[in-house]
Design an enzyme around this catalytic site. Sequence first.
Site, short mmCIF file in Angstrom:
data_model
loop_
_atom_site.label_atom_id
_atom_site.label_comp_id
_atom_site.label_asym_id
_atom_site.label_seq_id
_atom_site.Cartn_x
_atom_site.Cartn_y
_atom_site.Cartn_z
N LYS A 168 0.84 -1.18 0.00
CA LYS A 168 0.00 0.00 0.00
C LYS A 168 0.88 1.24 0.00
CE LYS A 168 -1.82 1.88 3.82
NZ LYS A 168 -0.96 2.69 4.69
N HIS A 198 -1.48 -5.16 5.44
CA HIS A 198 -0.87 -5.95 6.51
C HIS A 198 -1.82 -6.19 7.69
CE1 HIS A 198 0.02 -2.11 8.54
NE2 HIS A 198 0.21 -2.81 9.63
N LYS A 202 -2.88 -9.89 10.77
CA LYS A 202 -3.01 -9.91 12.23
C LYS A 202 -3.98 -11.03 12.63
CE LYS A 202 -2.20 -4.93 12.53
NZ LYS A 202 -0.89 -4.76 13.14
N GLU A 236 -2.97 5.21 17.55
CA GLU A 236 -1.53 5.00 17.65
C GLU A 236 -0.93 6.01 18.61
OE1 GLU A 236 0.56 3.94 13.84
OE2 GLU A 236 -1.09 5.10 13.03
N ASP A 255 -4.26 7.15 4.53
CA ASP A 255 -3.30 6.21 5.10
C ASP A 255 -3.97 5.00 5.77
OD1 ASP A 255 -0.58 5.54 5.74
OD2 ASP A 255 -0.93 6.19 7.80
N HIS A 260 -6.91 -0.40 5.85
CA HIS A 260 -6.97 -1.15 7.11
C HIS A 260 -8.37 -1.13 7.75
CE1 HIS A 260 -2.79 -1.12 6.44
NE2 HIS A 260 -2.48 -0.02 7.09
N LYS A 360 -2.99 9.53 15.03
CA LYS A 360 -1.62 9.40 15.55
C LYS A 360 -1.51 10.22 16.82
CE LYS A 360 0.65 8.08 11.34
NZ LYS A 360 0.91 6.66 11.62
C1 BG6 Z 1 0.57 1.71 7.92
C2 BG6 Z 1 0.43 3.20 7.91
O1 BG6 Z 1 -0.08 1.15 6.81
O2 BG6 Z 1 -0.03 1.20 9.11
C3 BG6 Z 1 1.11 3.79 9.13
O3 BG6 Z 1 1.03 3.73 6.73
C4 BG6 Z 1 0.55 3.18 10.39
O4 BG6 Z 1 0.96 5.20 9.17
C5 BG6 Z 1 0.59 1.66 10.30
O5 BG6 Z 1 1.35 3.61 11.46
C6 BG6 Z 1 -0.16 1.04 11.47
O6 BG6 Z 1 0.09 -0.33 11.49
P1 BG6 Z 1 0.07 -1.15 12.85
O7 BG6 Z 1 0.27 -2.56 12.42
O8 BG6 Z 1 1.18 -0.60 13.69
O9 BG6 Z 1 -1.28 -0.88 13.45
#
Ligand code: BG6
Length: 531
Positions: A168, A198, A202, A236, A255, A260, A360
């Site tokens: 992505k 990704h 999980k 986050e 993003d 996600h 964030k």
């Molecule tokens: C990424 C984003 O795809 O996912 C990031 O570009 C983000 O900005 C991240 O921090 C979050 O992934 P995870 O697995 O830490 O929740």
Amino acid sequence: MGSIDTTRYSLDGQGTPAGPCAMVIFGAAGDLAKRMLIPAIYNLARSRLLPDQFAVVGVSIEPYSTEQFRERATENMHQLSTGPVDQDSWGWLANRIHYVSGDFRDSNLYTQLRATLDRVQKEQSTEGNCLFYLAVSPEFFPVVVQHLGAADLTKESNHVWRRVVIEKPFGRDLASAIALNQCVGQVLKETQTYRIDHYLGKETVQNLLAFRFANGIFEPVWNRRYVDHVQVTVAEELGVELRGGYYETAGALRDMVPNHIFQLITLAAMEPPISFDAHAVHDEQIKVLRAIQQFSPERVLDHAVRGQYGEGTVNGKHVQAYRDEPQVAPDSQTPTYVAMSLQIDSWRWAGVPFYLRTGKRMAKRVTQVVIRFRKPPLVLFRKTSVASVTPNELVINIQPDEGISLSFEAKIPGPVVRVGAVNMDFQYSDYFGTTPSTGYETLIYDCMMGDPTLFQRADMVEAGWAVVEPVLDVWKALPPRDFPNYAAGSWGPAQADELLHRDGREWRDPVRHVHRPTAPLAQTAVPTGKS
Ligand code: BG6
């Protein structure tokens, strides 16, 4: 995950090794390869899920020799591995790593790559099967795919497969996603294209399917009759770190949301698929995306909230404002927080809001899906108002503490009848222990096995962008005037709370632990007639 087969693979040593193949990583010297991909491949090797006929070919602009790249990879592994490095497994893998250096835009690179793959095929008996992983910045996606095609590296035959994993962000809006799909489609068949998200690597995200469809008791209440609303939180603690350059062009909506968060929403909201075949699952996921009520410009103003963090305190440490981060404009208008309320126009979900938020520099790192059930229609204790009863909540915790908990009302022991919310908890680690994992193992393994269930089909990506496009348009036309509008270390801007208050609801506080016996929540004294 062609079927829910819990014995097919696991990182603790059970499962069928993938067939012979070479994995080519474009961007092998970059951060993703170093932190995630190589450690994930190592974890697969340690779990005996890789075949003996296996090789990794790293490709990057950096002028390393294979020896130098192996040395670098060994150093990185000792720093970044998800557990202690087993020398035998790492030695096995390190001997299979090769490196080709060059510019992704230069066709000579692909000639060299071909020669290396031919050599590897002879030495390692990889049988010509290749997985190309594009861990590169998005402007190189079409470049690499076209060059791979031109160099005849994507051609499959009866017994030889060629697959390409694309990271992505897949496009930055609907038009660019369509254009990228078309460009990729000129070179690759859809069955060769693995668009990765990704989040689908999980465990608890995958467990959403098992939880919903391998149990008889939840599905009957999983609908508008019993569910009041759904909340998805992806919070986050980190800021943008050193990714300010990318983030300035993306922002929180691009993003996190069409990828996600929509994965979480579709898995939580979809109808039971007719099988766990990739197509059947994707067909149901896309129906959810298409059923999301379109945002009119007015609806964007009322139902979508954006925010940007100012300075503040996260985990007891003072942190700077987004606008002071490296590579970020001092007057940046980029959102680092988004909240939205969605309506899914289906028989199952009509009238049930799906609230989502992501940001964030929030108070705590937590990803969870909360199903909030309706209140019971009456309480047996006569003089108690229904309003004082805490509704049941099912919380699917995706990170950091993977698990599922169900809250319900119980009588607090004692002579006075009082009720309070308690939890039934399932923690992954209690039942299955913890296995070192980056989250990429399953995805890489599935790609080697030719199972695209946990990847995004072309139409899913486009449908995701189609939902957020009107929001992007309105926000572009009306730049924010109040940024920064939330302090780092908080739960986001006040407007996000108002979004729910307007509907008579509130965000679940993810920090609260309702089952703590000393501090049960929502205690309600209930008169019993005894005094
Ligand atoms: C990424 C984003 O795809 O996912 C990031 O570009 C983000 O900005 C991240 O921090 C979050 O992934 P995870 O697995 O830490 O929740």
